[in-house]
Write an enzyme that holds these catalytic residues in place. Structure first.
Site, short mmCIF file in Angstrom:
data_model
loop_
_atom_site.label_atom_id
_atom_site.label_comp_id
_atom_site.label_asym_id
_atom_site.label_seq_id
_atom_site.Cartn_x
_atom_site.Cartn_y
_atom_site.Cartn_z
N HIS A 95 0.82 -1.34 -0.07
CA HIS A 95 -0.14 0.08 -0.02
C HIS A 95 0.93 1.26 -0.21
CE1 HIS A 95 -3.90 -1.89 0.37
NE2 HIS A 95 -3.36 -2.55 1.25
N GLY A 96 0.43 2.18 -0.47
CA GLY A 96 1.02 3.52 -0.37
C GLY A 96 0.70 4.10 0.83
#
Length: 216
Positions: free
Chosen positions: A115-116
């Site tokens: 995930h960012g």
């Protein structure tokens, strides 16, 4: 009750010739996935070799949700004679590839995406990261509870210690461990298995090390 569970266990396995196996991209002879499984998602992009044993409560998935658009044809590829312990999770979005004779302990997690977090106003769970392929070479052993992160390449006949968190490149015939995983020992031809402090363990031949190979 036990007899009923044994019956469910027998008929619930995914094996060649079952409807569930037919949904896979390919499913090799003498392979099985234990009952019950946790999640089997977008199995048309999953290819299982011959003689593969996958334990109970396994998660094998490609993409983010069922019928995810643009799925890769070979998102998750498991080679021949692999053994994956109970509760293993392999989550592919672009490519996860296991060579032949790869063995996992229980609770191993492998993923090719993360995930960012850089948008401060968007929940992290909604910030999809980049997809970076993972490859695990033939003959490698991955210990109980290890985590293999996106972009990792592990060579042939390597060892990942239990509980390790692996990212980056691990060479052939290397032993790594820790979080993050570090090189603990490697094979040097003509010398033996050399540790970080220079100690050497001899090469042994055979399934149980019956024969000792002379160190140089």
């Amino acid at each position: 009750m036990l007899a009923g569970w044994r019956w469910l266990d027998r008929i619930g396995k995914v094996t060649p010739g079952t409807h569930a196996a037919a949904q896979f991209g390919s499913f090799g002879a003498h392979s099985s996935i234990g009952f019950p499984s946790a999640t089997l998602m977008n199995t048309g992009s999953i290819h299982v070799g011959s003689g593969v044993i996958i334990g109970r409560q396994a998660t094998l998935s490609v993409g983010y949700w069922p019928d995810y658009p643009g799925l890769p044809e070979r998102g998750l590829v498991i080679g021949d004679r692999c053994v994956l312990g109970d509760r293993c999770s392999l989550l592919a979005h672009e490519s996860i590839e296991l060579g032949d004779d790869v063995w996992f302990g229980q609770d191993v997690f492998v993923c090719d995406a993360s995930h960012g977090y850089q948008d401060p106003d968007l929940p992290v769970g909604n910030q999809f990261g980049s997809h970076v392929p993972v490859k695990i070479g033939a003959g490698t052993w991955v210990g109980h509870g290890a985590i293999i992160l996106p972009g990792t390449t592990i060579g042939r006949n390597a060892v990942v210690a239990a509980g390790s968190v692996v990212r980056g490149e691990v060479g052939d015939h290397c032993v790594v461990g820790g979080a993050p995983a570090k090189l603990l020992r490697r094979l040097e031809p003509g010398v033996g298995w050399v540790g970080r402090r220079g100690d050497v363990r001899p090469v042994r031949r055979g399934h149980f090390g019956e024969e000792e190979f002379e160190s140089a």
